[in-house]
Write a protein that holds these residues in place. Structure first.
Motif, PDB file in Angstrom:
ATOM      1  N   UNK A 178       0.878  -1.281  -0.085  1.00  0.00           N
ATOM      2  CA  UNK A 178      -0.127  -0.098   0.003  1.00  0.00           C
ATOM      3  C   UNK A 178       0.794   1.328  -0.165  1.00  0.00           C
ATOM      4  N   UNK A 179       2.069   1.141   0.729  1.00  0.00           N
ATOM      5  CA  UNK A 179       2.829   2.381   0.874  1.00  0.00           C
ATOM      6  C   UNK A 179       3.488   2.455  -0.448  1.00  0.00           C
ATOM      7  N   UNK A 180       3.758   1.603  -1.244  1.00  0.00           N
ATOM      8  CA  UNK A 180       4.387   1.987  -2.774  1.00  0.00           C
ATOM      9  C   UNK A 180       3.597   2.413  -3.519  1.00  0.00           C
ATOM     10  N   UNK A 181       2.214   1.925  -3.490  1.00  0.00           N
ATOM     11  CA  UNK A 181       1.199   2.248  -4.130  1.00  0.00           C
ATOM     12  C   UNK A 181       1.032   3.839  -3.970  1.00  0.00           C
ATOM     13  N   UNK A 182       0.987   4.386  -2.870  1.00  0.00           N
ATOM     14  CA  UNK A 182       0.953   5.607  -2.652  1.00  0.00           C
ATOM     15  C   UNK A 182       2.198   6.352  -2.875  1.00  0.00           C
ATOM     16  N   UNK A 183       3.292   5.864  -2.943  1.00  0.00           N
ATOM     17  CA  UNK A 183       4.574   6.607  -3.227  1.00  0.00           C
ATOM     18  C   UNK A 183       4.497   6.608  -4.570  1.00  0.00           C
ATOM     19  N   UNK A 184       4.229   5.827  -5.307  1.00  0.00           N
ATOM     20  CA  UNK A 184       4.117   5.972  -6.852  1.00  0.00           C
ATOM     21  C   UNK A 184       3.123   7.224  -7.128  1.00  0.00           C
ATOM     22  N   UNK A 185       2.025   7.054  -6.619  1.00  0.00           N
ATOM     23  CA  UNK A 185       0.818   8.361  -6.804  1.00  0.00           C
ATOM     24  C   UNK A 185       1.583   9.535  -6.720  1.00  0.00           C
ATOM     25  N   UNK A 186       2.246  10.102  -5.520  1.00  0.00           N
ATOM     26  CA  UNK A 186       3.022  11.134  -5.187  1.00  0.00           C
ATOM     27  C   UNK A 186       3.881  11.467  -6.319  1.00  0.00           C
ATOM     28  N   UNK A 187       4.846  10.366  -6.718  1.00  0.00           N
ATOM     29  CA  UNK A 187       5.859  10.717  -7.944  1.00  0.00           C
ATOM     30  C   UNK A 187       5.188  11.024  -9.099  1.00  0.00           C
ATOM     31  N   UNK A 188       3.987  10.532  -9.488  1.00  0.00           N
ATOM     32  CA  UNK A 188       3.426  10.712 -10.522  1.00  0.00           C
ATOM     33  C   UNK A 188       2.638  11.944 -10.674  1.00  0.00           C
ATOM     34  N   UNK A 189       2.478  12.445  -9.150  1.00  0.00           N
ATOM     35  CA  UNK A 189       1.681  13.852  -9.225  1.00  0.00           C
ATOM     36  C   UNK A 189       2.689  15.128  -9.466  1.00  0.00           C
ATOM     37  N   UNK A 190       4.161  14.541  -9.375  1.00  0.00           N
ATOM     38  CA  UNK A 190       5.117  15.651  -9.493  1.00  0.00           C
ATOM     39  C   UNK A 190       5.755  16.091  -8.170  1.00  0.00           C
ATOM     40  N   UNK A 191       5.282  15.490  -6.942  1.00  0.00           N
ATOM     41  CA  UNK A 191       5.434  16.340  -5.664  1.00  0.00           C
ATOM     42  C   UNK A 191       6.648  15.306  -5.177  1.00  0.00           C
ATOM     43  N   UNK A 192       7.953  15.713  -5.657  1.00  0.00           N
ATOM     44  CA  UNK A 192       9.129  14.722  -5.176  1.00  0.00           C
ATOM     45  C   UNK A 192       9.509  14.929  -3.753  1.00  0.00           C
ATOM     46  N   UNK A 193       9.220  16.188  -3.305  1.00  0.00           N
ATOM     47  CA  UNK A 193       9.497  16.354  -1.746  1.00  0.00           C
ATOM     48  C   UNK A 193       8.568  15.549  -0.819  1.00  0.00           C
ATOM     49  N   UNK A 194       7.109  15.718  -1.314  1.00  0.00           N
ATOM     50  CA  UNK A 194       6.158  14.763  -0.787  1.00  0.00           C
ATOM     51  C   UNK A 194       6.711  13.357  -0.712  1.00  0.00           C
ATOM     52  N   UNK A 195       6.918  12.875  -1.800  1.00  0.00           N
ATOM     53  CA  UNK A 195       7.282  11.453  -2.013  1.00  0.00           C
ATOM     54  C   UNK A 195       8.311  10.917  -1.031  1.00  0.00           C
ATOM     55  N   UNK A 196       9.455  11.894  -1.076  1.00  0.00           N
ATOM     56  CA  UNK A 196      10.794  11.562  -0.090  1.00  0.00           C
ATOM     57  C   UNK A 196      10.207  11.720   1.124  1.00  0.00           C
ATOM     58  N   UNK A 197       9.442  12.580   1.673  1.00  0.00           N
ATOM     59  CA  UNK A 197       8.960  12.587   3.087  1.00  0.00           C
ATOM     60  C   UNK A 197       8.157  11.563   3.297  1.00  0.00           C
ATOM     61  N   UNK A 198       7.306  10.934   2.585  1.00  0.00           N
ATOM     62  CA  UNK A 198       6.494   9.794   3.048  1.00  0.00           C
ATOM     63  C   UNK A 198       7.174   8.499   3.005  1.00  0.00           C
ATOM     64  N   UNK A 199       8.121   8.402   2.033  1.00  0.00           N
ATOM     65  CA  UNK A 199       9.029   7.421   2.002  1.00  0.00           C
ATOM     66  C   UNK A 199       9.770   7.256   3.103  1.00  0.00           C
ATOM     67  N   UNK A 200      10.287   8.407   3.690  1.00  0.00           N
ATOM     68  CA  UNK A 200      10.955   8.825   4.957  1.00  0.00           C
ATOM     69  C   UNK A 200      10.405   8.258   6.081  1.00  0.00           C
ATOM     70  N   UNK A 201       9.036   8.868   6.156  1.00  0.00           N
ATOM     71  CA  UNK A 201       8.299   8.501   7.596  1.00  0.00           C
ATOM     72  C   UNK A 201       7.883   6.947   7.689  1.00  0.00           C
TER      73      UNK A 201
END
Lengths: 389, 397
Positions: free
Chosen positions: A107-130
């Motif tokens: 589920x985490x990876x599915x959400x991460x993919x979504x953030x990357x796709x939306x172009x918010x790389x900082x958000x993706x990084x933050x989510x991956x970290x948390x």
């Protein structure tokens, strides 16, 4: 919903007046107490009148504030009743499903993919970290490439060169995928941009350079002819019949169209799979909920079944696979029970075909031959051919 | 069908609208109790002062009045603050209702405005999920980038997490107990025994600290009020006095177990969610599960990658596909055919055509292909070439 909005406004007024009045009565009590206190001079007898006055004010404050707050609470409850009326679904009937147990990472990876796709790389990084997930580098790089181009489209200057270059380079590939609308859309955006900026000559040159390749496509040519008329209104676009072409959303729409084509060429889904699933869920959840309430009585859980109990109506854009339901048995075709076409062109599933064939008495001339359920044409098992949707 | 089913869309937004309402209700209740308490106290003191005014020295009188004035001034300050909060909550309710009202203005699912609204909804659902899981930075960023402050229940979750961490990390029931006291009426309505569980835990801790007399007094004061519903457990609690914390006797060992604190935190979360109309499972889970089921077909399960559609979420084998593994398949009462080449619907307007090798494509895609291939068509799945005239039309009911 507009009932709720109106009631909120009413409630807001009530709350305002109630709190003003309450504060006022308390202030009055404070003032009376202060008067009493200040009038006490050392050595003299206490001023009973002041004290009585203060006590009365305090009691008044007590009564009034109690009244006002009660009234406010009643009004809040009234609003609450309107809210109750608006929502009749009980989400709690869709109970705990074990489907996502031990799948937190997926589920985490599915959400991460979504953030990357939306172009918010900082958000993706933050989510991956948390969540202690690894950021998939190759996906990230692909999307970064896409965002370089898309952000230029979205930016104030609305630069289209990179997008157009990318599209032209991949013309053949896009044609095969049925994505050739993108190139025209981008050219049109650029053409309109030049006209809007007052660069009429440049716009004309641009049109001469790019539009002729659509000469064989009558639909596009009609649109181009329509577009070329814009030069008459060059100085007063907003009041011209062409005004609707200059909405703010056109950049976002162009950006999204480009993103979809880019993703398709990378072998990725055109739209965010997470987004599509949530939108499907928004249609599915209420339907499952209604049915779940009934299933609960029979101690049957919706997610433990092989198949959903009801059909969830979805828009055409969410039909990704062919589904064949036999018109005779109303069952879905499966690999073991595939759809078969009779010579007349009508299609039924294999099991239904077999039933039709065996319905005829063995030993008769007609054995194994049957009439199609939908037309007078005769058929047999041998005549029926498999169909692959 | 591209029409928007507004009733269904609204049905899942119950928590969205109800949370600020509940917060407002509680704020007003809290104010009510506070004002009642303070004004009653001041009133009673005033009555006392009037009775004894001749016996008091002027300075004493002054200082008593000062005390009352201060008390009322503090009350006024608190009221001013709460009034602000109440007004903001009403404003928030209005904004949320207005956002849902927008749905009435959309005509079809293909409208860009509707799609924008859906993306915002997705962000809201993700924020709720992040807040529930404690991913606060992610939640904060999502709120900021979408300007969704009024649509996120950040303050509620902050309250939940602070009490939870007090239970789990500090092993203290203080915050939880005062929350229970504030919400006693609502808790009684749902027949919740959280307060009893918390009292029980404090009692156990007293025994653990070998403070037997205090434990007995505590039980008399705080456990006995629950005797009509919790008698068996109270009896077991009293028996606990005879055991030491290192006992290996199962029911009593369980009572001393430190893991009970986590259990209390979880129960608290469930109860507060229930009170605020938040579903026990995150809305993200519910939407994903039902959505994946509604999209899942036999083709998604196939081992043959040619059966997979790049755009289908369930066919994303590594992520969503795995999540969909144990979920039910979608149910269909009617056929729905999709052309492999264009992804478009095949129906009476664009009928399915069967090539001699059995593979089916839409008439429009075959016609377009034959225009470029000189009257011939090439089946993308098998690579074989046929004449367009060899394709036969199919009829699906």
């Amino acid at each position: 919903m507009d009932t709720l909005i109106r009631n909120c406004e009413k409630l807001s007024k009530h709350q305002n007046s109630s709190s003003t009045k309450t504060l006022l009565s308390i202030t009055q009590a404070i003032e009376a107490l202060q008067t009493a206190r200040n009038n006490i001079s050392s050595g003299s007898t206490p001023n009973t009148d002041d004290l009585v006055q203060a006590k009365q004010q305090v009691e008044k404050a007590q009564r009034q504030s109690d009244e006002h707050i009660r009234e406010l609470y009643t009004n809040v409850s009234k609003y609450g009743k309107h809210v109750e009326k608006a929502f009749k679904l009980d989400l709690s009937t869709v109970g705990e499903s074990k489907a996502f147990e031990d799948k937190r990472d997926q589920l985490g990876y599915a959400i991460l993919q979504h953030f990357l796709r939306e172009g918010d790389f900082i958000l993706a990084g933050e989510f991956a970290r948390e969540n202690k997930l690894d950021l998939p580098q190759d996906t990230k790089i692909k999307f970064e490439q896409m965002y370089e181009i898309v952000s230029k489209i979205r930016a104030e200057q609305h630069q289209l060169e990179d997008a157009i270059q990318w599209t032209v380079e991949r013309r053949e590939e896009l044609d095969i995928q049925g994505n050739n609308g993108l190139e025209f859309t981008l050219h049109r955006l650029r053409f309109l941009q030049l006209v809007e900026n007052g660069q009429a000559t440049d716009a004309l040159e641009y049109a001469r350079l790019w539009f002729p390749r659509y000469s064989k496509d009558p639909g596009r040519m009609d649109e181009i002819k329509h577009l070329m008329g814009i030069f008459i209104y060059a100085k007063r676009l907003q009041s011209s019949p062409y005004a609707h072409l200059f909405t703010d959303q056109r950049w976002e729409q162009g950006a999204r169209m480009f993103a979809a084509a880019f993703c398709a060429s990378m072998g990725l889904a055109a739209m965010s799979p997470l987004g599509v699933t949530i939108d499907a869920g928004a249609s599915a959840l209420p339907v499952v909920c209604k049915v779940s309430g009934l299933m609960r009585d029979r101690k049957v859980e919706w997610s433990q079944q092989n198949e959903l109990a009801v059909e969830v109506p979805l828009p055409d854009s969410m039909h990704f696979h062919s589904v064949f339901v036999c018109p005779v048995s109303k069952e879905q075709a499966t690999p073991d029970n595939p759809p078969m076409a009779m010579p007349c062109g009508h299609v039924v599933c294999k099991a239904s075909l077999e039933k039709l064939a065996h319905g005829v008495r063995p030993g008769t001339v007609a054995f194994g031959r049957f009439k199609c359920p939908y037309c007078p044409v005769m058929s047999s098992m041998a005549d029926a051919k498999k169909v692959y949707f | 069908m591209d029409k928007i089913n507004i009733d269904n869309m609204l049905a899942i937004e119950e928590p969205f609208i109800k949370v600020p309402l509940e917060q407002l209700r509680r704020a007003v209740r809290h104010t009510q109790k506070q004002v009642e308490r303070e004004t009653e106290a001041v009133s009673a003191e005033m009555a006392e002062i009037l009775k004894s005014q001749y016996r008091l020295a002027p300075e004493e009188l002054q200082s008593k009045l000062d005390g009352l004035i201060e008390r009322l001034q503090t009350l006024r300050q608190d009221l001013e603050r709460v009034t602000q909060e109440e007004s903001q909550l009403i404003q928030r309710s209005k904004l949320r209702a207005a956002d849902l009202h927008k749905l009435k203005g959309f005509e079809s699912t293909t409208q860009p405005e509707f799609q924008h609204w859906c993306r915002q909804r997705l962000d809201r659902v993700l924020i709720d999920y992040m807040l529930r899981s404690g991913n606060l930075n992610t939640a904060q960023r999502l709120v900021e980038s979408g300007s969704l402050e009024h649509f996120a229940d950040t303050s509620l979750f902050a309250q939940v997490m602070s009490i939870e961490s007090e239970l789990k990390d500090a092993h203290s029931c203080q915050g939880a107990l005062s929350w229970c006291a504030e919400n006693r009426g609502a808790l009684r309505k749902i027949q919740c025994s959280l307060e009893f569980e918390l009292r029980l835990q404090e009692y156990v801790e007293m025994i653990r600290a070998k403070n037997t007399p205090a434990a007995i007094l505590y039980a008399k004061k705080h456990l006995s009020p629950w005797s009509d519903t919790q008698m068996p457990r109270i009896q077991r609690a009293m028996t606990l006095l005879a055991f030491s914390p290192s006992t290996s006797c199962p029911p009593y060992k369980a009572m001393f177990d430190e893991a009970r604190w986590t259990g209390l935190a979880n129960e608290f979360r469930m109860v507060i969610f229930q009170l605020y109309n938040l579903p026990a499972q995150p809305l993200l889970h519910l939407l994903l599960q039902t959505g994946l089921s509604a999209l899942k077909t036999f083709a998604c399960l196939s081992e043959d990658p040619a059966e997979h559609n790049r755009n289908c979420p369930v066919c994303q084998t590594e992520t969503l596909g795995k999540l969909a593994q144990d979920l039910p398949l979608s149910h269909h009462d009617n056929s729905n055919l999709v052309c492999r080449i264009t992804g478009e619907k095949m129906d009476e307007d664009n009928p399915p055509m069967r090539l001699p090798n059995g593979y089916v494509y839409s008439l429009s895609s075959l016609t377009e292909m034959s225009a470029t291939l000189d009257g011939k068509v090439k089946c993308p799945r098998s690579g074989k070439t046929f004449k367009l005239s060899e394709a036969t039309k199919l009829f699906i009911s």
